[in-house]
Design a protein around this motif. Structure first.
Motif, short mmCIF file in Angstrom:
data_model
loop_
_atom_site.label_atom_id
_atom_site.label_comp_id
_atom_site.label_asym_id
_atom_site.label_seq_id
_atom_site.Cartn_x
_atom_site.Cartn_y
_atom_site.Cartn_z
N GLY A 65 0.79 -1.23 0.00
CA GLY A 65 0.00 0.00 0.00
C GLY A 65 0.82 1.27 0.00
O GLY A 65 0.32 2.34 0.36
N ILE A 66 2.08 1.18 -0.42
CA ILE A 66 2.96 2.35 -0.47
C ILE A 66 2.89 3.04 -1.83
O ILE A 66 2.92 4.26 -1.92
CB ILE A 66 4.40 1.93 -0.11
CG1 ILE A 66 4.43 1.50 1.36
CG2 ILE A 66 5.40 3.04 -0.40
CD1 ILE A 66 5.69 0.79 1.79
N LEU A 67 2.77 2.24 -2.88
CA LEU A 67 2.57 2.74 -4.23
C LEU A 67 1.26 2.19 -4.77
O LEU A 67 0.78 1.15 -4.32
CB LEU A 67 3.70 2.29 -5.17
CG LEU A 67 5.08 2.90 -5.00
CD1 LEU A 67 6.05 2.25 -5.99
CD2 LEU A 67 5.07 4.40 -5.17
N GLU A 68 0.74 2.89 -5.77
CA GLU A 68 -0.44 2.43 -6.48
C GLU A 68 -0.12 2.51 -7.97
O GLU A 68 0.49 3.48 -8.42
CB GLU A 68 -1.62 3.33 -6.14
CG GLU A 68 -2.90 2.99 -6.83
CD GLU A 68 -4.02 3.95 -6.48
OE1 GLU A 68 -5.16 3.63 -6.85
OE2 GLU A 68 -3.77 5.01 -5.87
N ALA A 69 -0.51 1.49 -8.73
CA ALA A 69 -0.35 1.53 -10.18
C ALA A 69 -1.65 2.06 -10.77
O ALA A 69 -2.72 1.52 -10.49
CB ALA A 69 -0.04 0.14 -10.72
N ILE A 70 -1.54 3.12 -11.55
CA ILE A 70 -2.72 3.73 -12.17
C ILE A 70 -2.49 3.83 -13.67
O ILE A 70 -1.34 3.80 -14.13
CB ILE A 70 -3.01 5.13 -11.58
CG1 ILE A 70 -1.84 6.09 -11.84
CG2 ILE A 70 -3.31 5.04 -10.08
CD1 ILE A 70 -2.12 7.55 -11.50
N PRO A 71 -3.57 3.95 -14.45
CA PRO A 71 -3.37 4.15 -15.90
C PRO A 71 -2.54 5.41 -16.14
O PRO A 71 -2.65 6.40 -15.41
CB PRO A 71 -4.80 4.34 -16.43
CG PRO A 71 -5.68 3.70 -15.40
CD PRO A 71 -4.98 3.91 -14.08
N ALA A 72 -1.70 5.35 -17.14
CA ALA A 72 -0.82 6.47 -17.46
C ALA A 72 -1.61 7.75 -17.68
O ALA A 72 -2.66 7.74 -18.33
CB ALA A 72 0.01 6.16 -18.69
N THR A 84 0.89 6.45 -2.39
CA THR A 84 -0.38 6.51 -1.68
C THR A 84 -0.18 7.39 -0.45
O THR A 84 0.93 7.90 -0.21
CB THR A 84 -0.79 5.10 -1.22
OG1 THR A 84 0.21 4.64 -0.29
CG2 THR A 84 -0.93 4.14 -2.38
N VAL A 85 -1.22 7.55 0.34
CA VAL A 85 -1.09 8.29 1.60
C VAL A 85 -0.04 7.62 2.49
O VAL A 85 0.81 8.28 3.09
CB VAL A 85 -2.46 8.37 2.32
CG1 VAL A 85 -2.31 8.94 3.72
CG2 VAL A 85 -3.44 9.20 1.50
N LYS A 86 -0.07 6.29 2.53
CA LYS A 86 0.93 5.54 3.31
C LYS A 86 2.34 5.79 2.77
O LYS A 86 3.28 5.94 3.53
CB LYS A 86 0.58 4.05 3.25
CG LYS A 86 1.41 3.15 4.12
CD LYS A 86 0.87 1.72 4.04
CE LYS A 86 1.65 0.74 4.87
NZ LYS A 86 1.09 -0.63 4.75
N GLY A 87 2.47 5.86 1.45
CA GLY A 87 3.76 6.16 0.84
C GLY A 87 4.22 7.58 1.11
O GLY A 87 5.38 7.83 1.42
#
Length: 149
Positions: A65-72, A84-87
């Protein structure tokens, strides 16, 4: 012992944190994400990391939950990796590591990158642990309350 089992069994927050982000590559990926990097190829090129290792670290950072993969964001078929907030909460850790490195790992006049406050353009002050009333804290005036057992 598996990574997950060691995190669950460990009563020390430092040990649990190191299980998640305690390797060189993970911290450098997070640092680069703070610098605005988000593409797999950009991480790979900047860090000189093997693609399989980068893929593994990105997967683990997403899983934690440190990074999130999102569409470019440019509409291409690629993905962007964003904090993310945690990141984002790792910012003070990265800054502390940076400041420790600046103080102890560079000669006085050796060139290095600078972390500047955008609004003032000035180097940010050294981060320090402080008590609720503003007193500087260190190992001699703090203690860890261990679990009984």
């Amino acid at each position: 012992m598996s990574r997950k089992a060691s995190q669950q069994a460990e009563p020390c927050p430092v040990a649990r944190a190191l299980d998640v982000i305690g390797d060189r590559w993970s911290l450098l990926i997070v640092r680069n994400a703070f610098d605005g990097m988000g593409r797999f190829g950009d991480f790979q090129k900047d860090l000189g990391i093997a693609k399989n290792i980068l893929s593994d670290r990105l997967h683990k950072l997403i899983e934690q939950g440190i990074l999130e993969a999102i569409p470019a964001t440019d509409g291409s078929a690629y993905q962007d990796y964003v904090l993310t907030v945690k990141g984002e909460a790792l910012f003070t850790l990265i800054v502390s590591l940076r400041q420790w490195g600046e103080e102890y790992l560079f000669d006085k006049d050796e060139p290095r990158s600078l972390l500047l406050e955008k609004q003032s353009g000035k180097v940010i002050p050294k981060m320090e642990a402080r008590s609720a009333n503003g007193r500087k804290l260190n190992a001699s005036n703090t203690r860890v309350q261990k679990l009984n057992g």
